[in-house]
Design an enzyme around this catalytic site. Structure first.
Site, PDB file in Angstrom:
ATOM      1  N   HIS A   1       0.831  -1.202   0.000  1.00 55.86           N
ATOM      2  CA  HIS A   1       0.000   0.000   0.000  1.00 55.86           C
ATOM      3  C   HIS A   1       0.865   1.252   0.000  1.00 55.86           C
ATOM      4  CE1 HIS A   1      -3.776  -2.086   1.723  1.00 55.86           C
ATOM      5  NE2 HIS A   1      -3.825  -1.979   0.419  1.00 55.86           N
TER       6      HIS A   1
ATOM      7  N   GLU B   1      -4.603 -11.189 -23.119  1.00 56.25           N
ATOM      8  CA  GLU B   1      -3.554 -11.352 -22.103  1.00 56.25           C
ATOM      9  C   GLU B   1      -3.283 -12.823 -21.779  1.00 56.25           C
ATOM     10  OE1 GLU B   1      -4.618  -9.062 -18.652  1.00 56.25           O
ATOM     11  OE2 GLU B   1      -6.677  -9.761 -18.638  1.00 56.25           O
TER      12      GLU B   1
ATOM     13  N   ASP C   1       0.165  -9.596 -18.145  1.00 53.07           N
ATOM     14  CA  ASP C   1      -0.256 -10.995 -18.027  1.00 53.07           C
ATOM     15  C   ASP C   1       0.148 -11.823 -19.245  1.00 53.07           C
ATOM     16  OD1 ASP C   1      -1.453 -11.364 -15.494  1.00 53.07           O
ATOM     17  OD2 ASP C   1      -3.068 -10.028 -16.115  1.00 53.07           O
TER      18      ASP C   1
ATOM     19  N   CYS D   1      -2.222  -1.860 -22.959  1.00 58.21           N
ATOM     20  CA  CYS D   1      -2.433  -1.154 -21.696  1.00 58.21           C
ATOM     21  C   CYS D   1      -1.577  -1.737 -20.571  1.00 58.21           C
ATOM     22  CB  CYS D   1      -3.911  -1.174 -21.302  1.00 58.21           C
ATOM     23  SG  CYS D   1      -4.560  -2.827 -21.043  1.00 58.21           S
TER      24      CYS D   1
END
Ligand code: PEP
Ligand code: MG
Length: 575
Positions: free
Chosen positions: A194, A435, A459, A506
């Protein structure tokens, strides 16, 4: 003597400044046993510290700093949940009662136990949550030990203080911005923590995972932080100082120049127009999208709305989020990906145990297995399409049957809105992510059934090369220039272009200027990336002559050795 540490670059830039060490409270906890008659008082002290910490967190939540990233409230909620968890409060209380030990010690013992349990998790995202437990406990310990807010406030406007910490909590990180720290260094942390996610949204260099920074750096040591390479030089030599002084000036000049490109159109030297879109995780990321001059949102990772919460967002909450982005882009394309939960992004309600989560019930597989959840999202997306140029993007499709089931689900969601008399764009475009190698290899099925394609290289590389993208032990094998990847990219981009169907990339490759000319050479005309990367990619595009690159590109595609490919690409980039 000068010493160089290597860590993980989270946020880029070059800084030369002096170290300020953040105390690592949990390492300095005393242990003492008290007489029985004082235990009652100790429990009251413990409860008061918990309550004070709860109020501090609640206060942070309700006074969310203007510059806080969108995730801020989710982090605070998570920390409030940890604070309320019985493993923290009840178990520590029991220990104080039974062992007559001080509160700090009881809390530290509970924390150590919890951290050990979290370390057992196979899922890297869950494993990483141990840092949230430590951060919450540190906050309570500071209250117990009467330490003021440990973040020193620098009053000089151009402070050059580099914060060095064992770890920094996300809420602390948010508070650092107005204090003008020049950079942040931590021993712990990974690219998916985080803290790392938030650090990227602050405009200061940040290097995590340095392991020995807190131990090797002393208060006020002179440091060079090279956030571009994840490097820290402690007490640098005169030669390093002058070298980095120059590099820093170059870096700053470059940033200023890059900002000037905001309104420049992305067009190659030979006049080919390229669309540069932004990837976002939350509606609050829109400010950066506008600042970088993106001409659309190429990937809104909607699953981030589902993380760190007990109750998943309902149709209304999702609709508001999607509509905000759609309206914010004022008619420019907004590509919203249906939730890609599973693998390293688990929402509580959808969490299932899988022995190999990246190959398990993830993304569209999960959507199709949870039709109610999927329908809720589809209705929200369709409703938002009435307020802007919304497109729906479906992740991880791998077969005709999945495409058909997805399209059927969308048809049903449309029908339910028709029945309710709710407006939506009946012509909304539906795209699929490429992907999974199976998708790339059966491209025709995708071209026939969908309106557009978006290649998820993160991916696609993971699944083609059989490399877990979250496992740093095989990170060196994660190679975007592997000939198999280039063949797949060439096949998909070339095939889509030939069929006249829009295709974008992307994944992270799209935001790395080192691959811009390669992707352009493969025929890509639409890129989507983190807003901070867009100016650099644009600069590369406007200095590219596609005709000149045609011959080297042919050679690259004929080459089977990725080291040789890298050499050829270096040549192409230098031309
Ligand atoms: C990708 O796989 O390249 C992609 C963009 O999706 P994510 O990184 O969210 O899996
Ligand atoms: Mg992906």
């Amino acid at each position: 003597m000068s010493l160089t540490l290597h860590g993980i670059s989270v946020s880029t830039g070059i800084v030369i400044g002096h170290a300020h060490l953040l105390s690592h409270t949990t390492l300095e906890v005393a242990h003492y046993v008290m007489p029985g008659h004082l235990v009652h008082e100790e429990l009251a002290r413990f409860d008061a510290a918990l309550e004070q910490t709860r109020q501090e967190l609640a206060g942070l939540r309700s006074n969310r700093p203007r510059y806080a990233a969108a995730e801020f409230n989710a982090f605070i909620d998570l920390h409030l949940m940890i604070l309320a968890d019985e493993h923290i409060n009840l178990a520590s209380r029991n220990m104080i009662e039974q062992e007559h030990c001080n509160s700090e010690w009881a809390l530290k013992m509970q924390m150590d136990m919890l951290v050990a349990e979290f370390e057992e998790f196979e899922d890297p995202y869950l494993r990483e949550r141990k840092t949230d437990v430590v951060q919450v406990v540190e906050r309570v310990l500071k209250t117990l030990t009467g330490q003021p807010d440990h973040l020193p406030i620098t009053t000089q406007p151009n402070a050059k203080t580099i914060l060095v910490a064992h770890d920094v909590s996300p809420s602390d990180l948010i508070q650092l911005k107005p204090h003008q720290f020049a950079a942040i260094l931590t021993d712990l942390g990974s690219a998916i923590s985080h803290t790392a996610i938030l650090a990227r949204s602050l405009s200061i260099p940040c290097v995590v995972g340095l392991h020995r920074a807190r131990q090797s750096i002393h208060e006020n040591d002179l440091l060079i932080v090279d956030g571009r390479r994840g490097l820290v030089i402690i007490n640098p030599s005169e030669a390093s100082l002058s070298e980095y002084g120059l590099l820093k000036t170059d870096w700053e000049d470059e940033q200023t120049k890059l900002k000037c490109l905001k309104t420049t159109s992305a067009r190659t030297l030979d006049g080919v127009a390229v669309e540069l879109h932004a990837n976002i995780e939350f509606p609050d990321d829109m400010a950066e999208v506008h600042e970088c001059g993106a001409t659309g949102i190429g990937l809104f990772r909607s699953e981030f709305l589902f993380l760190n919460r007990d109750v998943l967002p309902d149709e209304e909450e999702q609709f508001v989020a999607y509509r905000t982005v759609a309206e914010g882009m004022g008619g420019l394309p907004v590509t919203i990906r249906t939730f890609d939960l599973g693998a390293d992004k688990q929402a509580n309600k959808t969490q299932r145990v899988a022995s190999n989560p990246a190959l398990g019930l993830r993304a569209i597989r999960l959507c199709l297995a949870e039709p109610k959840l999927f329908r809720t999202q589809l209705r929200a997306l369709l409703r938002a399409s009435h307020y802007g140029n919304v497109k729906i993007l479906v992740p991880m499709l791998s077969s005709a049957s999945e495409i058909n089931q997805t399209l059927q689900s969308i048809t049903h969601a449309k029908k339910s809105l028709d029945d309710d008399g709710i407006d939506y764009n009946h012509e909304i475009q539906i795209g699929g992510m490429i992907e999974v190698p199976a998708a790339a290899l059966t491209l025709d099925v995708f071209i026939k059934s969908l309106d557009f394609l978006s290649i998820g290289t993160n991916d696609l590389i993971q699944y083609t090369l059989a490399i877990d993208r979250t496992d740093d032990e095989v990170a060196h094998l994660y190679d975007p220039l592997h000939p198999a990847i280039l063949q797949l990219l060439s096949h998909v981009i070339g095939g889509a272009n030939k069929a006249g169907i829009p295709v974008s990339v992307c994944g992270e490759m799209a935001g790395d200027a080192a691959y811009t000319r390669l992707l352009l050479g493969l025929g890509l005309r639409q890129f989507s990336m983190n807003p901070s990367q867009l100016p650099q990619v644009k600069r590369c595009i406007i200095s590219t002559d596609l005709l000149k690159g045609a011959a080297p590109m042919k050679k690259i595609l004929r080459t089977h050795d990725s080291l040789k490919i890298r050499e050829l690409l270096d040549g192409l980039n230098a031309a």
